[in-house]
Design a protein around this motif. Sequence first.
Motif, mmCIF file in Angstrom:
data_model
loop_
_atom_site.group_PDB
_atom_site.id
_atom_site.type_symbol
_atom_site.label_atom_id
_atom_site.label_comp_id
_atom_site.label_asym_id
_atom_site.label_seq_id
_atom_site.Cartn_x
_atom_site.Cartn_y
_atom_site.Cartn_z
ATOM 1 N N MET A 1 0.841 -1.199 0.000
ATOM 2 C CA MET A 1 0.000 0.000 0.000
ATOM 3 C C MET A 1 0.884 1.260 0.000
ATOM 4 N N ALA A 2 0.333 2.348 -0.546
ATOM 5 C CA ALA A 2 1.089 3.592 -0.606
ATOM 6 C C ALA A 2 1.199 4.213 0.775
ATOM 7 N N SER A 3 2.297 4.913 1.020
ATOM 8 C CA SER A 3 2.502 5.586 2.306
ATOM 9 C C SER A 3 1.669 6.860 2.352
ATOM 10 N N ASN A 4 1.654 7.519 3.560
ATOM 11 C CA ASN A 4 0.886 8.761 3.730
ATOM 12 C C ASN A 4 1.398 9.868 2.819
ATOM 13 N N LYS A 5 2.731 9.956 2.687
ATOM 14 C CA LYS A 5 3.324 10.976 1.809
ATOM 15 C C LYS A 5 2.886 10.773 0.359
ATOM 16 N N GLU A 6 2.851 9.498 -0.055
ATOM 17 C CA GLU A 6 2.440 9.204 -1.426
ATOM 18 C C GLU A 6 0.962 9.494 -1.629
ATOM 19 N N ASN A 7 0.140 9.172 -0.608
ATOM 20 C CA ASN A 7 -1.294 9.474 -0.704
ATOM 21 C C ASN A 7 -1.527 10.985 -0.812
ATOM 22 N N LYS A 8 -0.734 11.736 -0.068
ATOM 23 C CA LYS A 8 -0.856 13.193 -0.122
ATOM 24 C C LYS A 8 -0.444 13.703 -1.502
ATOM 25 N N PHE A 9 0.623 13.132 -2.026
ATOM 26 C CA PHE A 9 1.101 13.520 -3.356
ATOM 27 C C PHE A 9 0.064 13.200 -4.423
ATOM 28 N N LEU A 10 -0.519 11.997 -4.345
ATOM 29 C CA LEU A 10 -1.505 11.577 -5.340
ATOM 30 C C LEU A 10 -2.804 12.382 -5.242
ATOM 31 N N SER A 11 -3.082 12.930 -4.071
ATOM 32 C CA SER A 11 -4.326 13.698 -3.887
ATOM 33 C C SER A 11 -4.319 15.019 -4.647
ATOM 34 N N TYR A 12 -3.125 15.465 -5.073
ATOM 35 C CA TYR A 12 -3.039 16.725 -5.819
ATOM 36 C C TYR A 12 -3.586 16.590 -7.243
ATOM 37 N N PHE A 13 -3.529 15.396 -7.809
ATOM 38 C CA PHE A 13 -3.883 15.227 -9.222
ATOM 39 C C PHE A 13 -5.368 15.477 -9.491
ATOM 40 N N PRO A 14 -6.319 14.995 -8.644
ATOM 41 C CA PRO A 14 -7.730 15.363 -8.883
ATOM 42 C C PRO A 14 -7.964 16.875 -8.810
ATOM 43 N N LYS A 15 -7.207 17.549 -7.924
ATOM 44 C CA LYS A 15 -7.354 19.002 -7.799
ATOM 45 C C LYS A 15 -6.874 19.710 -9.075
ATOM 46 N N VAL A 16 -5.782 19.188 -9.640
ATOM 47 C CA VAL A 16 -5.269 19.778 -10.887
ATOM 48 C C VAL A 16 -6.278 19.613 -12.012
ATOM 49 N N ARG A 17 -6.900 18.433 -12.090
ATOM 50 C CA ARG A 17 -7.872 18.171 -13.160
ATOM 51 C C ARG A 17 -9.115 19.066 -13.025
ATOM 52 N N LYS A 18 -9.460 19.451 -11.793
ATOM 53 C CA LYS A 18 -10.651 20.281 -11.579
ATOM 54 C C LYS A 18 -10.358 21.769 -11.757
ATOM 55 N N ASN A 19 -9.115 22.167 -11.600
ATOM 56 C CA ASN A 19 -8.723 23.567 -11.718
ATOM 57 C C ASN A 19 -8.433 23.889 -13.190
ATOM 58 N N LYS A 20 -9.243 24.767 -13.794
ATOM 59 C CA LYS A 20 -9.124 25.059 -15.224
ATOM 60 C C LYS A 20 -7.802 25.736 -15.569
ATOM 61 N N ILE A 21 -7.322 26.589 -14.685
ATOM 62 C CA ILE A 21 -6.057 27.300 -14.960
ATOM 63 C C ILE A 21 -4.887 26.313 -14.965
ATOM 64 N N LEU A 22 -4.835 25.464 -13.924
ATOM 65 C CA LEU A 22 -3.758 24.459 -13.854
ATOM 66 C C LEU A 22 -3.852 23.466 -15.005
ATOM 67 N N LEU A 23 -5.082 23.109 -15.354
ATOM 68 C CA LEU A 23 -5.276 22.187 -16.463
ATOM 69 C C LEU A 23 -4.788 22.803 -17.774
ATOM 70 N N PHE A 24 -5.058 24.119 -17.936
ATOM 71 C CA PHE A 24 -4.595 24.817 -19.141
ATOM 72 C C PHE A 24 -3.065 24.874 -19.175
ATOM 73 N N LEU A 25 -2.459 25.161 -18.023
ATOM 74 C CA LEU A 25 -0.992 25.196 -17.945
ATOM 75 C C LEU A 25 -0.390 23.822 -18.260
ATOM 76 N N PHE A 26 -1.044 22.785 -17.766
ATOM 77 C CA PHE A 26 -0.583 21.428 -18.045
ATOM 78 C C PHE A 26 -0.667 21.146 -19.549
ATOM 79 N N PHE A 27 -1.739 21.641 -20.168
ATOM 80 C CA PHE A 27 -1.931 21.482 -21.603
ATOM 81 C C PHE A 27 -0.816 22.194 -22.374
ATOM 82 N N ILE A 28 -0.465 23.409 -21.944
ATOM 83 C CA ILE A 28 0.616 24.163 -22.586
ATOM 84 C C ILE A 28 1.946 23.417 -22.458
ATOM 85 N N VAL A 29 2.207 22.882 -21.249
ATOM 86 C CA VAL A 29 3.448 22.116 -21.023
ATOM 87 C C VAL A 29 3.498 20.896 -21.943
ATOM 88 N N ALA A 30 2.364 20.206 -22.105
ATOM 89 C CA ALA A 30 2.306 19.033 -22.982
ATOM 90 C C ALA A 30 2.606 19.414 -24.425
#
Length: 633
Positions: A1-30
């Motif tokens: 199982m993933a550790s607490n640090k890893e769970n915290k790290f993985l929890s950021y990804f749903p937030k990025v997908r919901k945030n339109k600005i971060l999602l747009f920046l991710f799109f630009i980086v891609a």
Amino acid sequence: MASNKENKFLSYFPKVRKNKILLFLFFIVAILCSYVIYYYQLDWIDFNCNHGRNAKSCIYKAQRLYLLPLIGFIGIFIFLFIDKITFFIVLFNNKIEGLSEKKSGLLLIIYSFIISCFLFSYRFSLYILDPTRVEWIKNMHGDIMLNFLSWHIFRDAPWEFPIGRIDYINHPLGTSIAYLDPTNLFAFIFKIFNNFLPSYFQYLGIWYFFCYVLQGLFAALIFKNIQCDLKLKLLAVPFLVFSTVLLDRLPHATLNAHWLILASFYLYFSKNISSNKKIIWQALIVYLTAWLHPYQTFMLYALMTALYLRIFFEEKNQRKYLTLIFSLTFIFVLMTWYAIGYFYLGGGYEYINFTYSSNFNTFINSMGNSIFLRPLGIGDGDYEGSAYLGLGVLIILVVLIFEKWPRENYVFKKENKALFWIVSILAFLATGFAFKFGEIKFLALHPPAFIEFIFGIYRSIGRFIWPAYYLIVIFSLLSLIYRERSIVKKYILVICALIVQLIDIYPLYKPIPLNIAKGFEISRDFSPWEKFMGKEKNKIIFYPNRDYPYSDFWLLSKKNNYSINIGYFARNNQIEIEKNESLTYDNILNGKIPNDTVYVVGGKFIKIITSSNHKNKFTCEYIQEFYACKSKN
């Protein structure tokens, strides 16, 4: 199982997908990353293609310019869903975690079999397993046609001693299948049943399949006994199945038996096999190579030495037994070679030649077989020592180098010393005593006399680098698996490395366009030759004996029982060939063509006959691109 640090790290990804600005920046980086890949590929095409980016026939141009940037773009966006991927990995982990050791081992073997079959069917076609389909051999490069034709002629040759002897090619010396490499073991087996076989029959498809499946089997067996998570074993196996040194050996059918090297490593590492069984099995593997290829015999005998040295120092009571088996194996190999005909012509030895050696950049030099990396410079003939690790394995090595090494050494153990020394010696021999990086030669040493003798027999010494390649790949994976990090991080790292590896080496396993028709179509019209030969002539002598298109004439020879002097042979007796050439030349000048013989010349050599003072004694005729003559008597 993933550790607490890893769970915290993985929890950021749903937030990025919901945030339109971060999602747009991710799109630009891609997009930027895709453009970087596109620009790099343009640079590659400009550097490697004759007409730069305007070249229409440049290899993989479309894939490089469009597919790779698209893959990069998709790959970066997939990274956005790493939390979902991690969830499914953990779920899969829980499903198979409770499997017994026996079931997990069986699953690993079945899995390796499926991957091997997929690789074979994707690269070739399952149709080539049909021995009556022969046309596909024409689409293959290298010595495959020679391998088939030598079997095709040998199957009808009378049984003589040596048992591999063929009299009616390389006339008047004859030759042995030892110098033609039709996969000798299969040639002898199927020759026994020749009367029951169709007129055109090939076993090369079966041999390739056999090699790919056994490659997968021994890859699975090597990792089966490793104490680690089953999923990591499943991810590690493809690195050996998709071996670059195996995939690069396509033109040499017999040398596709890299599973022999893996089998030796399996015996060396296995803790579930007794020493007595290891000694016998390793000796049998070495003896098997005597029926396959001398290069395999040399390498496998070296690996046998490593295993025997380990047992020699660990178990003193086995020393006499080891010495006996080691000596008997050597004797039986020599006897088998003699029986097959490896010493038949007395021409197996040549002047020492270090051309076909290995370069110091061999592990990082793609030699054009990489999607991502440019080929590096090499010396003449260094392609024989090709051992490109692949970008995926190189990434693993970089990660391992810059990580903190654990106190407990899992790889460089005392019991592995013999193997490291022997493999290192083989790698050193592969350099041909010339230390080169690219086209720059730093140092060239003069080897001892006995080494010169060995290299007089083994010309393509660069092939001795293969065991080193496999050892690096295996120990890189083991080092990664045994490092102290979470199981999820290991999964992600190995998965990413595997994906990169498979994309990178795609040129090596891309599908080969094959004609899978049955039978065998002969391109040359034999009728004018048969008419000119008549019933009295049964020998065709080309002057000079050079690299003429021998394949058609071997088929003509097979059809009509003619003897012929041309062909391609791994070894020959050059002194006798030159004597026979001199005799042919004298006969032409003196107007003495033997009554049962037709002399054939081509190109600039036609004038030798047309300017002869005795040409009135000959009956000559232009047949296709050649000029054939026979005695009027």
